[in-house]
Design a protein around this motif. Sequence first.
Motif, PDB file in Angstrom:
ATOM      1  N   CYS A  19       1.800   3.506   0.068  1.00  0.00           N
ATOM      2  CA  CYS A  19       1.135   4.646   0.708  1.00  0.00           C
ATOM      3  C   CYS A  19       1.384   5.942  -0.052  1.00  0.00           C
ATOM      4  O   CYS A  19       0.552   6.845  -0.028  1.00  0.00           O
ATOM      5  CB  CYS A  19       1.622   4.790   2.156  1.00  0.00           C
ATOM      6  N   GLU A  71      -3.196   3.733   6.138  1.00  0.00           N
ATOM      7  CA  GLU A  71      -3.291   2.279   5.966  1.00  0.00           C
ATOM      8  C   GLU A  71      -4.656   1.852   5.437  1.00  0.00           C
ATOM      9  O   GLU A  71      -4.756   0.980   4.565  1.00  0.00           O
ATOM     10  CB  GLU A  71      -3.000   1.586   7.293  1.00  0.00           C
ATOM     11  N   ALA A  91      -4.930   2.831   1.717  1.00  0.00           N
ATOM     12  CA  ALA A  91      -4.102   1.943   0.891  1.00  0.00           C
ATOM     13  C   ALA A  91      -4.745   0.564   0.780  1.00  0.00           C
ATOM     14  O   ALA A  91      -4.749  -0.057  -0.305  1.00  0.00           O
ATOM     15  CB  ALA A  91      -2.696   1.842   1.478  1.00  0.00           C
TER      16      ALA A  91
END
Length: 394
Positions: free
Chosen positions: A260, A327, A330
């Motif tokens: 991340c 999230e 990523a």
Amino acid sequence: MLLLNFFRFIFGYISFAASGGFPERFINLCRLRGINLWNLKSENSVIYACTDCAGYKKIRSVAKKSGMRVRIKQKHGLPFFLNRHSRRSGVIVGVCFCVAVISILSTRIWSIDVTGNVRVPAEKIISVFEESGVRKGVSANGIDIGSVEISALQKLPEISWLNINIDGSAARIEVRETEINDDNSQDDEPSDIVAARDGQIVVLRPFNGTQEQKIGNPVLKGDLLISGIEENKDLTVSFCRASGYVVARTNRSVNVEQKCKLNVSKAVSNKDTYILDFLIFSIPLGKISGNAYRETSSLFINGVTLPVSVTRCTETLNEETTVNLNENQANMLATLRFFEKCTTEFRYLKTENSSITAVKNKSGCMVSGDFVCLENIGKEVPMDIEEMPKVSEE
């Protein structure tokens, strides 16, 4: 006619107008006195004509006898131009300097162009010719074309033929590159075909040599597939260069992890610096770093390249920073990198089955893939030949 106008410009001439009196007597007297007239015309009883400087000095007595009144319309030519600008010596010096510079530059090489090259960069070819004496600024008459071509051809093994033509102030280099032979190994060197990786044989086609495996056999990396030893009918053996086509079913896996926290280099600003090039002289107009991007623009006039160019050097100032990804970001970046890696690794493979999984965690995202592929695992390796002991015949 062109040559006559040139001499008239060099020695100067005068255009005049004559009115009143007897025009026919005026023209006849000019002819008898040897006064040269041209561009003669008559408008509204006024005669317009041109004559040289010596003729105009004689024309006043002719005009007086014929009752004509003469007045100067305009003075033409180099003598009158120099007389008007006699007090401006800088202009005359500047004109003479420009004529001298143009005369000198017309005998020099202004530009060097390369044609016919594909694999060999033009910069490399030009640098070799510069070592041989062909560079910008040198006299075109002082170049020995024959010796330069021989010297350059010896320094460029990638070139099979070259020719240099001097066309005015431009040097044009024509080259022909040597053909590439993909088969670098010699046919008389014995070799084997071994497995480049683990797999199960699907296709096995030996072109030269002895087949050592069967279709359906599992093999490990380094196992012998096609031997370079052939058995003759008289029970003797001979060595050859093995060749063949071996396709096996293999397993491959690709894993890509994206965190991340991403360290990136961010462009802050661009700095432009210029270099002025004239023949062999290069004048930088500022401090230039070695990693700057350079773009050169040359001066053209009527399709002719002049020996003046400006190079813009652009230096990008970067700043290291950290970007926090969520999230989804990523996962998207990991998936993109995963497929880019698969495209590179599987470019020459055929995929039968695949299984792709993506796992998210607090630190980032992991994308993994397991593939069953069909690929050519045959790899040619040189054979180690050891001398076999001689068997005595009883």
